[in-house]
Scaffold this motif. Sequence first.
Motif, short mmCIF file in Angstrom:
data_model
loop_
_atom_site.label_atom_id
_atom_site.label_comp_id
_atom_site.label_asym_id
_atom_site.label_seq_id
_atom_site.Cartn_x
_atom_site.Cartn_y
_atom_site.Cartn_z
N PHE A 1 82.21 -5.57 30.00
CA PHE A 1 81.53 -5.39 31.28
C PHE A 1 81.93 -4.08 31.95
O PHE A 1 81.09 -3.40 32.56
N LEU A 2 83.21 -3.72 31.89
CA LEU A 2 83.62 -2.43 32.44
C LEU A 2 82.87 -1.29 31.76
O LEU A 2 82.47 -0.31 32.41
N SER A 3 82.67 -1.42 30.45
CA SER A 3 81.94 -0.41 29.70
C SER A 3 80.48 -0.35 30.15
O SER A 3 79.94 0.73 30.42
N ARG A 4 79.84 -1.50 30.24
CA ARG A 4 78.43 -1.53 30.63
C ARG A 4 78.24 -0.98 32.04
O ARG A 4 77.28 -0.24 32.31
N GLN A 5 79.17 -1.33 32.96
CA GLN A 5 79.04 -0.84 34.32
C GLN A 5 79.19 0.67 34.39
O GLN A 5 78.40 1.36 35.04
N ALA A 6 80.21 1.20 33.70
CA ALA A 6 80.42 2.65 33.72
C ALA A 6 79.22 3.39 33.13
O ALA A 6 78.77 4.41 33.67
#
Length: 465
Positions: free
Chosen positions: A268-273
């Motif tokens: 999720f951190l990856s998708r958000q960034a």
Amino acid sequence: MPQPEKELNPEGSPEEWFGAELRYWRKLSGLSAAKLGPMVQVSPDVISKIEKGKYRCRRDLAEQLDEVLKTGGVLARAWGMVFGDADKKRRDADSAPMGTVEGTIQVHQGRMLGGDTSAQLPGSLASVDRRAFLAYTSLAAVAPIDLARLVAPTAPPELPKRIRPTELDQLSLVADYIHRADNTHGGGGMLGNFASRSMEYAIQLLTVDCPEQLRPELLAHVARLGIVVGATHFDAYSHDDARVAFKIASECAEEAGDWWLRAKTYSFLSRQATWLGDPDKGLTYAEQGLVRSDRLTPTIQAMMHSARARAFGKMHDVQGTLAAVGAADEAFSRSNPAEDPPWMHYYDEAQHHGDTAHALFDLSIHKDQDPGRTAQRFGAAVTGHSDDYARSRGISATKLASLIMVKGDPMQAITIGHKALDDVGQLTSKRAADDLKELRRFAGKHRTLDEAAYLRQRITATLQA
């Protein structure tokens, strides 16, 4: 003889609370304002004014103070809560729309895009509780949001005296509910406020006496709740709230030794960034989530490679994207739902096709890569998603319509776009709204088609509803 320092009022304002925190850590280090000032290249008078809430501390100064006072980053995180939130409100005001677009289309669907869905609830925890929270999380950079203020209801639920399996079951039930509601209706509106309150309560549970054998389970349950709460805020564009929830989830997963939940938080951190325009950071997060991939199930590996593919796609890196999609497909071919935790069961064939199609979309639009392969995957996602995943279905349909609008038959795209609106118009999802705006922009290139004009009008009316 030195004059006694003026007593501070940390409850007077956020700035005064920040000043009281600075004085607390300064005195803990045995330093006077006169000694501390030169150590951070400011005058002692600046230190005194910050402590009294009369001077706006700079972010870099807060970081210097953390280093000198050895706070573990508390003041930088507090800076985000006090001063960063004010900056965010100013930016939001500057970027507020100056008017509305005229629209005469009657739309029976359309609840998406209200005002700010991250409205904070009144009340706050005492300063000592905020300090404990800041110290406990030990986050490197908390976003400009005061999580304590976000979720403090008028009458917060009473904490148990000791953690029991009952509390774990409740955390699981709440996480399941938020996950279902988010995927069915989107993350905006009342769901975001409920999610925030639930997260605050879960954080408080971490301070309750807990039997040693239940501690890893408690941490894992808080991590899982943090993931679904973060996902809800992400969908509503409450990105600061989302980032805090994801960071807390990642730390709890790490402490619990749960590699599966750890990977999910980094996904999720990856998708958000990547969504926020920083695919390089998105790729870094995805790679972090794949550390010790031998400990991950094939389905979780596929999810992480899909996140890598999305980041490469936003970079318009053809080889990197295709290689990551290939790795995701290979991992998913070995998927066995019986090996996965229950919270991964959403990642089925429809989800996998949708995630990889999103990665390929940018290549098809910007790098003249085969649009047929991308369209096929979006089509499989639209067909495979049930009503329980209406948001994913609607977003995939919208992207499919945009792809065909640019690369194929606009009349076919218009038909798909109207069907997508039937799903998306029922959502409170700002991500889905942005995809609709993109479709409207692509449809605007076909100005000779009355049907394209009608689709644009219907999209505009839906966004305003």
